[in-house]
Motif scaffolding. Structure first.
Motif, PDB file in Angstrom:
ATOM      1  N   ILE A  97     -14.581  -5.356   8.287  1.00 25.14           N
ATOM      2  CA  ILE A  97     -14.513  -4.743   9.618  1.00 25.14           C
ATOM      3  C   ILE A  97     -15.137  -5.655  10.659  1.00 25.14           C
ATOM      4  CG2 ILE A  97     -15.500  -2.892  11.027  1.00 25.14           C
ATOM      5  CD1 ILE A  97     -15.023  -0.998   8.754  1.00 25.14           C
ATOM      6  N   VAL A  98     -16.298  -6.187  10.311  1.00 24.52           N
ATOM      7  CA  VAL A  98     -17.017  -7.030  11.261  1.00 24.52           C
ATOM      8  C   VAL A  98     -16.246  -8.319  11.546  1.00 24.52           C
ATOM      9  CG1 VAL A  98     -18.939  -8.630  11.090  1.00 24.52           C
ATOM     10  CG2 VAL A  98     -19.375  -6.206  11.132  1.00 24.52           C
ATOM     11  N   THR A 124     -13.162  -7.588  13.635  1.00 26.10           N
ATOM     12  CA  THR A 124     -13.515  -7.323  15.028  1.00 26.10           C
ATOM     13  C   THR A 124     -13.652  -8.623  15.800  1.00 26.10           C
ATOM     14  OG1 THR A 124     -14.780  -5.418  14.299  1.00 26.10           O
ATOM     15  CG2 THR A 124     -15.167  -6.190  16.534  1.00 26.10           C
ATOM     16  N   LEU A 153      -7.210   1.408   9.349  1.00 29.97           N
ATOM     17  CA  LEU A 153      -8.303   1.533  10.307  1.00 29.97           C
ATOM     18  C   LEU A 153      -7.946   0.913  11.654  1.00 29.97           C
ATOM     19  CD1 LEU A 153     -11.370   0.827   8.026  1.00 29.97           C
ATOM     20  CD2 LEU A 153     -10.580   3.009   8.921  1.00 29.97           C
ATOM     21  N   LEU A 199     -15.411   0.724  16.134  1.00 27.33           N
ATOM     22  CA  LEU A 199     -14.331  -0.241  16.291  1.00 27.33           C
ATOM     23  C   LEU A 199     -13.657  -0.098  17.652  1.00 27.33           C
ATOM     24  CD1 LEU A 199     -12.630  -0.146  12.796  1.00 27.33           C
ATOM     25  CD2 LEU A 199     -13.817  -2.050  13.838  1.00 27.33           C
ATOM     26  N   LEU A 228     -21.982  -2.134  15.593  1.00 28.22           N
ATOM     27  CA  LEU A 228     -21.362  -2.708  14.404  1.00 28.22           C
ATOM     28  C   LEU A 228     -22.316  -3.641  13.670  1.00 28.22           C
ATOM     29  CD1 LEU A 228     -17.663  -3.526  15.315  1.00 28.22           C
ATOM     30  CD2 LEU A 228     -18.493  -1.963  13.577  1.00 28.22           C
ATOM     31  N   THR A 240     -18.944   4.013  11.904  1.00 27.33           N
ATOM     32  CA  THR A 240     -18.482   2.629  11.828  1.00 27.33           C
ATOM     33  C   THR A 240     -17.059   2.516  12.371  1.00 27.33           C
ATOM     34  OG1 THR A 240     -19.754   2.435   9.787  1.00 27.33           O
ATOM     35  CG2 THR A 240     -18.259   0.643  10.309  1.00 27.33           C
ATOM     36  N   VAL A 241     -16.214   3.452  11.982  1.00 23.99           N
ATOM     37  CA  VAL A 241     -14.833   3.417  12.462  1.00 23.99           C
ATOM     38  C   VAL A 241     -14.804   3.644  13.975  1.00 23.99           C
ATOM     39  CG1 VAL A 241     -12.552   4.396  12.226  1.00 23.99           C
ATOM     40  CG2 VAL A 241     -14.031   4.244  10.241  1.00 23.99           C
TER      41      VAL A 241
END
Lengths: 321, 296, 342
Positions: free
Chosen positions: B143-144, B147, B232, C303, C311, C299-300
């Motif tokens: 995720i990080v 991003t 996601l 985003l 984050l 966490t989602v």
């Protein structure tokens, strides 16, 4: 009545390329108080043979013939009776004590376990006491009672395995290469311990080894196995001093007599490779490697012939001195 | 400079025999058939469902309608055929899965061999770095990274590739260490073979069977990861993958509408493809190490 | 024969002020974990600052901020790198600044949501471990049997499933209802609005809401643990001491439970802790699907924006948890296995 009576025992496994005949008609007796040695190379079936006595052969094995303990066929017994037989009537001293012992249990617990299972000791504290006595008898300090197997030396572990085998005072001890993995010096000590215990309690022992010199020290009788059959059998002195079968001769000759000039130059090794276990052809299995083989040897399998004190399965040397 | 002739040990019987035995395994065969099916689906999608059918404005089916003759997998919230979406989704899902695995396999094998082969501080340092990346949990890291790199399918491919290599590296390193102890490497070293030569000509061929078995399993994990990351919303908003269909459906309220076909179809595709790769991977593993096989 | 009264040899640890092997091992493990943590902190720092792109844009993407905030942000982001690094290392949690979206220190945003996640994940993990271990033991011990085949096939399919997809299907079937099956469970959230959480009625309400997500997570984790335990037992089954136990006359079940299982549990316990990374991933997606207000769905949420400081902090939190779990796994193994223990 013999303590153990094996009658024409045959054992085979099924494999993807056909059946493997590991035992091909073995007949053997062990009397009370007798030490019988089984000699042979790896793959000849000696360990498998011993495992049948307590019905410890793998479930996928097909067995025929009689395996009698105290006159009762082990393979006809009810499962509960077989379990009662194990360790209480006949116990095993395994090779490689480190792997035969549970690594996460103390040795004291492991010696006590069969006593509690079979009820040979009425209470845990009595079992503990007896286990400690056993440790003394085999020469392991009582302080090691709570130790784990990996904390002991190889020799100590083997002694523990012997003590464990004695836990229920069995009639028979099956010792499968008990000293093979040890140094020579330790080997002698452990052998002495084992032999003393067996003799002093008038137990019988079935001692398996590929080392004839060890068998010479412990056994009253010796049976030599090759390719799933017994090819020579008799009292220790007869078999070792007057070996009849060419295979036995080669095994005995492998031990040089120090000082004898003949042994300095004679090559004592056996030519060829042992046959692949389970796949034996027609005729005597030893014929391909035998220096004395004749035509008849490749056509039929010789049977054990001779006297109580000395029998041999060989067309060429059988029945002759 | 020639080294002494030595055949690196291969799975008993060699490659051809291995392939023959693999084909005989029913599960591996079933897996392969499933994969071929999906490959065909991915390749023929543009022919069977021209891009126009994906356009939201041109879709003319009733929204959220269950499977019917006209729409075998039903429709989405805009009336588009779910079957068309799923067929197109196969392209990205498979592509990303394979691409990411190519990255992680190459990286992992290279680092694994190097860290196992070089004694001293290089090997130790590589091993330490592998350890660190192994510990960091996958999804938060992905995720990080995603991003920072911005939403696109290349991001997802890179992210999966960059997070999956430690597993392979660890495996390859262990195997390299055991291989390095073998005598033929000593021999070649004594004859003066350079490190690179040793690694490429001796260690790599030896490690390959293990890497191949690991690859199919890595692909299955990569496809699962892509599905999750697309779900996601970390993928390209314009591209369609099975994960993005699930994201779309979820956002559009497919659950409250009870539109089980909308969410079920892409998910089942993922399960089938991943299962297929898993079965093939397990068959290869069983081939290399029969003790792990569940066939008696 | 040596006398039973042989003097006890002085053990190494009694010989003087030296570290016992067990303590030395523990310290080594802790040191390694701290090293990994240090790496994660450094990695976290550089990730957002050294990668290409305007850092200002990253922090303000999609959000409008006033001139004052912009000036502050510039001062913070364009300060010399070494200064930033020092500030960050000294206080990693808050070092990245306040959450952009919530306009509050990150810890204030994270802390209240932590208990919910722990409840969800904790319950699922414990259930999955207990059931998985039992299934794995039975499957592995009777390898090749119909039970084993069924267990292995089911596990394999579960393993091939995206956990959030399974969660969505479960939601559709049990919460919304498909065909004849009625929807009996809530479609999301942790509690019906208005219900007092501290009352027994409230607990039941929470339990009712948690049933489906816990069920989903448990099933997914279960697959993992069953497979681990199964291979462990299969490994032990082939060991010689198991043969010894049979030769002693123990019944099959006793051989399994008293000898094989204790040995097989050792690597399993370790592997269960080591799979925390996998557990974390599941928590994030399932909380999102079930709209549960824990740190996973946070966490989602982060985003959107993206809310970079949040984050960063969450990434650090998750990594620390996994590093800690690894440490516990290593220490626990050493404690349980007498071969490693001092």
């Amino acid at each position: 009545m013999s303590l153990v009576s094996l009658r024409n025992v045959e054992l085979a496994f099924d494999s993807s390329s056909g059946p493997l005949h590991i035992l091909r008609g073995v007949t053997l007796d062990v009397q009370e108080g007798e030490v019988v040695g089984i000699a042979g190379e790896s793959g000849c079936g000696k360990t498998t043979l011993a495992s049948t006595i307590l019905r410890l052969q793998p479930p996928t094995a097909r067995l025929s013939g009689g395996v009698m303990v105290n006159g009762v066929d082990v393979n006809q017994m009810a499962w509960g009776d077989v379990r009662a037989l194990r360790w209480a009537v006949g116990s095993v001293v395994f090779q490689g004590a480190l792997h035969s012992l549970n690594p996460v249990q103390t040795i004291g617990q492991q010696i006590m376990e069969p006593m509690l299972i079979h009820g040979t000791q009425p209470s845990p504290s009595l079992a503990r006491h007896t286990a400690q006595e056993l440790l003394v008898e085999v020469g392991v300090p009582i302080t090691r009672f709570g130790a784990y197997p990996h904390q002991l030396s190889g020799g100590q572990r083997q002694r523990v395995v012997i003590a464990m085998a004695m836990a229920c005072r069995p009639q028979l001890v099956i010792a499968d290469e008990p000293t093979t993995a040890l140094d020579v010096m330790v080997q002698a000590q452990v052998l002495e311990v084992l032999l003393n215990l067996v003799r002093s309690h008038n137990m019988s022992m079935l001692f398996i080894s590929h080392d004839l010199s060890v068998l010479a020290q412990v056994a009253d009788r010796i049976a030599v196995m090759y390719a799933g059959r017994i090819i020579e059998e008799g009292t220790t002195s007869q078999v070792l001093e007057h070996p009849l079968h060419p295979y036995t001769r080669a095994l005995v000759d492998a031990f040089p007599v120090i000082g004898d000039p003949r042994h300095r130059f004679a090559p004592a090794s056996l030519s060829g490779e042992p046959p692949v276990p389970g796949r034996y052809g027609v005729g005597c299995a030893f014929a391909p490697r035998c220096p004395a083989s004749e035509d008849q040897c490749t056509q039929a399998e010789p049977t054990l012939l001779g006297t109580m004190d000395h029998r041999v399965a060989c067309f060429v040397t059988g029945g002759r001195e | 400079m020639t080294t002494l002739e030595f055949k690196a040990p291969s799975p008993a019987g060699g490659f051809r025999d291995g392939m023959r035995r693999l084909v005989r395994s029913r599960t591996a065969l079933a897996g392969a058939l499933v994969l071929v099916g999906f490959l065909v689906m991915a390749l023929t999608a543009p022919l069977l469902f021209p891009e126009s059918t994906l356009s939201v404005t041109r879709a003319d089916g009733p929204p959220f309608s269950p499977p019917s003759l006209a729409y075998p997998l039903g429709t989405d919230e805009d009336g588009r055929s779910v079957l068309a979406l799923v067929a197109w989704g196969a392209r990205v899902s498979l592509l990303v899965g394979l691409g990411a695995t190519a990255i992680s396999m190459s990286l992992g094998t290279a680092i694994g061999i190097a860290s196992g082969h070089y004694r001293g501080w290089i090997g130790a340092a590589l091993d330490r770095v592998t350890d660190w990346f192994l510990v960091i949990p996958f999804l938060p890291l992905a995720i990080v990274l995603a991003t920072v790199l911005g939403p696109s399918i290349w991001t997802i491919t890179a992210v999966i590739g960059l997070t999956a290599w430690p597993g392979t590296a660890r495996l390859v390193r262990a195997h390299t260490l055991s291989v390095s102890a073998r005598p033929y490497l000593e021999r070649s070293r004594a004859l003066g073979a350079r490190n690179a030569h040793q690694m490429i000509h001796h260690i790599l061929p030896n490690v390959m069977p293990l890497v191949l078995a690991n690859t199919t399993l890595a692909i299955s994990i990569a496809i699962l990861s892509e599905t999750t990351l697309s779900f996601l919303g970390l993928g390209d908003p314009g591209s369609i993958s099975w994960g993005s269909i699930l994201d779309q459906g979820f956002q559009a309220g497919a659950i409250s509408e009870g539109a089980w076909w909308y969410l079920g179809a892409p998910g089942i595709c993922v399960v089938l493809v991943v299962l297929a790769f898993n079965l093939i991977g397990r068959s290869i593993e069983a081939l290399l190490d029969p003790s792990t096989s569940d066939n008696p | 024969m040596s006398s039973p009264l042989a003097a006890e040899v002085a053990l190494p640890s009694q010989r003087g002020p030296r570290l016992s092997p067990g303590l030395a091992y523990a310290l080594r493990q802790i040191a390694t974990s701290l090293g990994t943590l240090a790496f994660v902190i450094v990695f976290n720092f550089f990730l957002f600052r050294v990668l290409p792109g305007d850092p200002i844009a990253l922090y303000t993407r999609g959000r409008a901020i006033d001139a004052e905030q912009l000036r502050e942000l510039r001062a913070q982001l364009y300060a010399p790198l070494w200064r930033q690094f020092l500030d960050y290392v000294v206080n990693p949690i808050s070092g990245s600044g306040p959450s952009i979206r919530f306009q509050a220190p990150v810890w204030e945003v994270i802390a209240p949501r932590l208990p919910v996640t722990l409840l969800l994940v904790g319950t699922a993990t414990i259930l999955a471990a207990v059931i998985g271990v039992r299934l794995g033991i039975r499957a592995g011990w009777t390898r090749g049997s119909p039970f084993d085949k069924a267990t292995t096939s089911t596990t394999l399919v579960l393993y091939s499933m995206p956990e959030f997809w399974f969660g969505m299907i479960v939601l559709i079937v049990f919460a919304v209802g498909v065909g004849p099956i009625p929807g009996l469970f809530p479609t999301g959230g942790i509690v019906t609005p208005g219900v007092d959480v501290s009352s027994p009625e409230g607990w039941l309400n929470v339990a009712w809401h948690l049933t489906l997500p816990v069920f989903t997570l448990t099933v997914v984790y279960l697959a993992q643990y069953t497979l681990i335990m199964r291979s462990s037992i299969i490994e032990e089954r082939g060991q010689e001491y198991v043969h010894t136990a049979r030769a002693k006359g123990l019944a099959d079940r006793m051989v399994r439970n008293k000898h094989a299982v204790p040995n097989a549990l050792l690597p399993t316990v370790t592997l269960v802790f080591l799979s925390l990374g996998f557990v974390v991933g599941g928590a994030i997606t399932i909380e999102y699907v079930y709209s549960i207000n824990g740190i996973g769905s946070l966490t989602v949420d982060a985003l959107q924006g993206p809310d970079v400081p949040l984050l960063e902090a969450l990434f650090l939190l998750f990594s620390t948890a996994v590093i800690l779990a690894n440490l516990i796994a290593n220490l626990l193994y050493a404690y349980l296995d007498p071969r490693v223990r001092a």
